[in-house]
Each structure stands twice: as structure tokens, then as C-alpha cells.
Design an enzyme around this catalytic site. Structure first.
Site, PDB file in Angstrom:
ATOM      1  N   CYS A  11       0.845  -1.187   0.000  1.00  0.00           N
ATOM      2  CA  CYS A  11       0.000   0.000   0.000  1.00  0.00           C
ATOM      3  C   CYS A  11       0.890   1.251   0.000  1.00  0.00           C
ATOM      4  CB  CYS A  11      -0.917   0.002   1.222  1.00  0.00           C
ATOM      5  SG  CYS A  11      -0.033  -0.011   2.775  1.00  0.00           S
ATOM      6  N   CYS A  14       3.548   1.706   2.662  1.00  0.00           N
ATOM      7  CA  CYS A  14       4.708   0.829   2.576  1.00  0.00           C
ATOM      8  C   CYS A  14       5.688   1.377   1.546  1.00  0.00           C
ATOM      9  CB  CYS A  14       4.275  -0.583   2.173  1.00  0.00           C
ATOM     10  SG  CYS A  14       2.849  -1.160   3.088  1.00  0.00           S
TER      11      CYS A  14
END
Lengths: 83, 353
Positions: A11, A14
Site C-alpha cells: 500500500c 509501505c
């Protein structure tokens, strides 16, 4: 050599953490390998409860938030001293 | 090995110094917040000399006022919320929910989902943790539903554009949807539709969690400031675009233009807006300013809230991530129950407001 792992399913947070980690490694001009761990069984093996997680030499440094570049720099420097 | 030590943060802020900075920032914030309205009016009607009541004048005054107002609100409130969130310890919450069964457990899980900062991708590990701890699936799903449904950016924008009351209603109905959906889904015996590995994952015995030391106030403040910058920089462009479109609607679309298609009398508008809202996602920050302008033009509150919740709470990227831990049948039921709950909420608001 340091092994830095980014725990996260891919995502936005990250990716942001990965950017920070790579930038820190570049700026400190050290030898380190930054890898991503994206499979949940592997992520969960580190015992974290939320992503993104940052692991330096198999030690979980943070999870569930994006640490600042300054924090990551400190952790990397600490890790280098203990190697 | 050569290490560049000059980049290391050698100086640490003390608690006192950090609080002083926060107080200073709060002071500046209050001053700014109070001058943006006269400033926006002066800009639109004074400097640009647009007549009061003209389409362009109304639109621009709206834009000049709302952009700084919402960005100020966002940075200020996200900071306060982030500060509060530094006190939430996910491990402790898991232990707390573990002790309760269904019912109270659902409520606690839903409230927890509402106040945590996680998007659904970051809450999946917590979902797995809940399942491993033997927490009933329905309770776990209550968490998984409210977590994306309640989002701090949406909450702050609602306060700024609709006021406290509606922001509160949004929070309350989101938690209610989470609790009820979790209770219903819990009754449906869906455990076998969770991917098998979720039950098998074991943390390695020798993991070294360097966490969570006692944080000082200085650390809490600097972390909150960091996440505020992170969040605001991620959404500010969407907010500005949303306000620009909202400002255009505000100035140019005639009053009551939408009463027919988005008003209370159009019964189909609630399910239709949920169907349209589900695939929209990344623009949640941009959607709310647009939606607030629609409300002025005769759209009804329930329809608008339903639309917003489906934009914020259900989305394709989220489903793709959930697919890694839930089998397709459970995903379908999950999306179906939430969509139904949002539609009901929409009708309820249209009925009572």
C-alpha cells in the site's frame, strides 16, 4: 552488510517507507540491501499488528507508522555499530 | 565502512521545548483561522473587484475561504488526532477485545476500528492477529468494516464543511454499521471462507520486537507532526480540486437544481449513489467538498452521506487486499452487507432529517 526489510502488502504507506529507507541508505552511503516482504504469512512471522513495518537485520524497529528519515538514520547507525 | 555522521540527529528536543512549539503553532493557527474569512472576501470582492452576488464572485469567495480553512482544519485536527493515537497500543487492545464475547466485543472492535489510523491494508495484520487470538470472526469483521469506513481526513472535512453534528452522526452511524454488520456476518458461519494460512501463521520464536518503549512527550509530538505532514501532503491536492469543483457548483448551479434527482423524494437515489460510490476511492478527500456543495443545491443529507460512506469505506483496492485473507464468497458477503447497511443509513437520515 545490513539487510533492511520493509513489511507491507504494497500500500501507499509501505512504498513511502521504502523510499525513506532507500534514501537513508543512499545518504549514508553504506552497503545495505533493502527488500520488501509482501506476503502476509511472512509479514506475520515478525509478530507485528499493523503495517508498514521496518526490520533491520531481523530486528523489528517500527510498525504501524512511517518513521522519519532521522529515526531510520539513527537505527541504521546503531545497527552498523552492533554488526 | 565509512558512515556519514553529519546527518545524524544529535540534538533531541526536550518535552518543554516541544510543548512551547506546539503552543506557538496553535497561536498562529488561531490567528490565521480568524483572518481567512475577511481575507477571502477582500480578495474576491476588493482586489478582483467582482460584484457581490455574481456567479464568479460567489465561486471565488467560496474557494478562497474554503481552501485555507480546510487545510488549516486538516493540519490542526489531524495533529491532535495523531497525538491521541500515539497512546493506542494495538497489542493491549487485542487483549482487551479477546476477553469479551460477541456483543460488547463487536462494539469495542468497531470503536477501535474507528479511532485507529489504519487504512484496510495496514489493518490486515491486525485482522490476522485477532483471528489467531481466537476472537470470533464477527467481532473481527466489526473492526475490519469500521476501520476504512471511518477515516480521520473524512471526519475533519465533515466538521469543516457540514459542522460537528453531521460529523458526529457520521461517526455514530459508521460504528453502528460496523457493529450490526459484524453481528450479522458472525451468525453466518463464514469461518471456512477465511484463507487457511490465517489460522496457521505463527510468529517466529526468536523475533525481537524493539517496541514500544515509553515515549516522551517530545517524541509523541514529533511523531504526530510527522504523520500530519504525511497525511496532509497526500490529500491536499484532492481537497483543492474538490473545493474548486464545489466552488463552481456553489456559484453556478441554481438552487434546488438537484432536488429532483438527489432529494428525498427520489427513492432510488440512495442505492444509486452507493453503487456509484463504491468504485470511487482515492478521491475521498476530494469528494466531500463536492458533496457538501450538492447539499446546498437540494440533495438530501441521507443520499449525500450514503454516497460519501461508500466512497470512503468500500473500494476496489481494498477488496483486492482483503482478497489475500478472505475467500471470494466472504468478500462478496462482506461488500454486500456493508453496502446494504450504508443504504439503510441513507434512508434513515432522509427519513429523520
Amino acid at each position: 552488510m545490513l539487510i533492511i526489510k520493509i513489511l507491507g502488502s504494497g500500500c501507499a504507506n509501505c512504498k513511502r517507507l521504502e523510499q525513506i529507507a532507500r534514501k537513508v541508505v543512499d545518504e549514508m552511503s553504506i552497503e545495505a540491501e533493502v527488500t520488501k516482504v509482501t506476503e502476509y504469512p511472512d509479514i506475520m512471522a515478525y509478530g507485528i499488528t499493523s503495517t508498514p513495518g521496518l526490520v533491520i537485520n531481523e530486528k523489528v524497529m517500527s510498525f504501524g507508522r512511517i518513521p522519519t528519515p532521522a529515526e531510520v538514520t539513527t537505527w541504521v547507525a546503531d545497527a552498523l555499530q552492533t554488526v | 565502512m565509512q558512515i556519514n555522521l553529519t546527518k545524524l540527529p544529535l540534538q533531541k528536543n526536550t518535552d518543554l521545548r516541544s510543548w512551547a512549539l506546539v503552543a506557538l503553532a496553535a497561536g498562529i493557527w488561531v490567528v490565521l483561522y480568524n483572518i481567512i474569512k475577511p481575507f477571502a472576501d477582500w480578495l474576491a470582492y476588493g482586489l478582483l473587484a467582482l460584484p457581490h452576488g455574481s456567479h464568479l464572485g460567489e465561486s471565488l469567495a467560496f474557494f478562497f475561504y474554503d481552501v485555507p480553512k480546510l487545510l488549516l482544519l486538516l493540519s490542526g485536527m489531524i495533529f491532535v488526532i495523531s497525538l491521541f493515537q500515539t497512546f493506542i497500543d494495538t497489542q493491549k487492545v487485542r487483549r482487551l477485545v479477546e476477553k469479551r464475547g460477541e456483543g460488547i466485543g463487536n462494539v469495542m472492535a468497531a470503536v477501535f476500528g474507528a479511532i485507529t489510523p489504519f487504512c484496510s491494508c495496514s489493518s490486515v495484520p491486525l485482522f490476522i492477529g485477532f483471528v489467531q487470538a481466537g476472537i470470533p470472526l464477527g467481532v473481527t469483521l466489526s473492526f475490519l468494516i469500521t476501520s476504512p469506513l471511518m477515516n480521520e481526513v473524512a471526519f475533519v472535512l465533515l466538521i469543516g464543511l457540514f459542522g460537528w453534528k453531521i460529523a458526529g452522526l457520521y461517526l455514530l452511524s459508521g460504528v453502528t454499521i460496523g457493529v450490526l454488520s459484524g453481528l450479522i456476518l458472525g451468525r453466518m458461519k463464514l469461518e471456512r471462507h477465511v484463507e487457511g494460512f490465517v489460522y496457521d501463521v505463527k510468529p517466529r520464536a526468536n523475533i525481537d520486537l524493539n517496541l514500544e518503549e515509553k515515549l516522551t512527550w517530545a517524541e509523541r509530538i514529533s511523531r504526530s507532526w510527522g504523520s500530519t505532514k504525511e497525511i496532509v501532503s497526500k490529500v491536499f491536492l484532492y481537497v483543492i480540486i474538490g473545493i474548486a469543483i464545489g466552488a463552481f457548483i456553489h456559484g453556478y448551479v441554481p438552487q434546488d437544481a438537484l432536488t429532483g434527482i438527489m432529494g428525498e423524494s427520489a427513492w432510488w437515489s440512495v442505492p444509486a449513489s452507493v453503487l456509484i460510490g463504491i468504485p470511487l476511492y482515492s478521491n475521498a478527500a476530494g469528494v466531500i467538498p463536492i458533496v457538501s456543495a450538492l447539499l446546498d443545491k437540494g440533495a438530501s443529507l441521507g443520499t449525500v452521506l450514503a454516497f460519501m460512506m461508500s466512497v470512503v469505506g468500500l473500494s476496489l483496492p481494498e477488496v483486492i487486499i482483503l482478497r489475500r485473507v478472505l475467500k471470494p464468497q466472504l468478500i462478496a458477503v462482506f461488500v454486500g452487507v456493508i453496502a446494504a447497511a450504508i443504504i439503510l443509513t441513507g434512508y434513515l437520515f432522509n427519513l429523520v432529517m
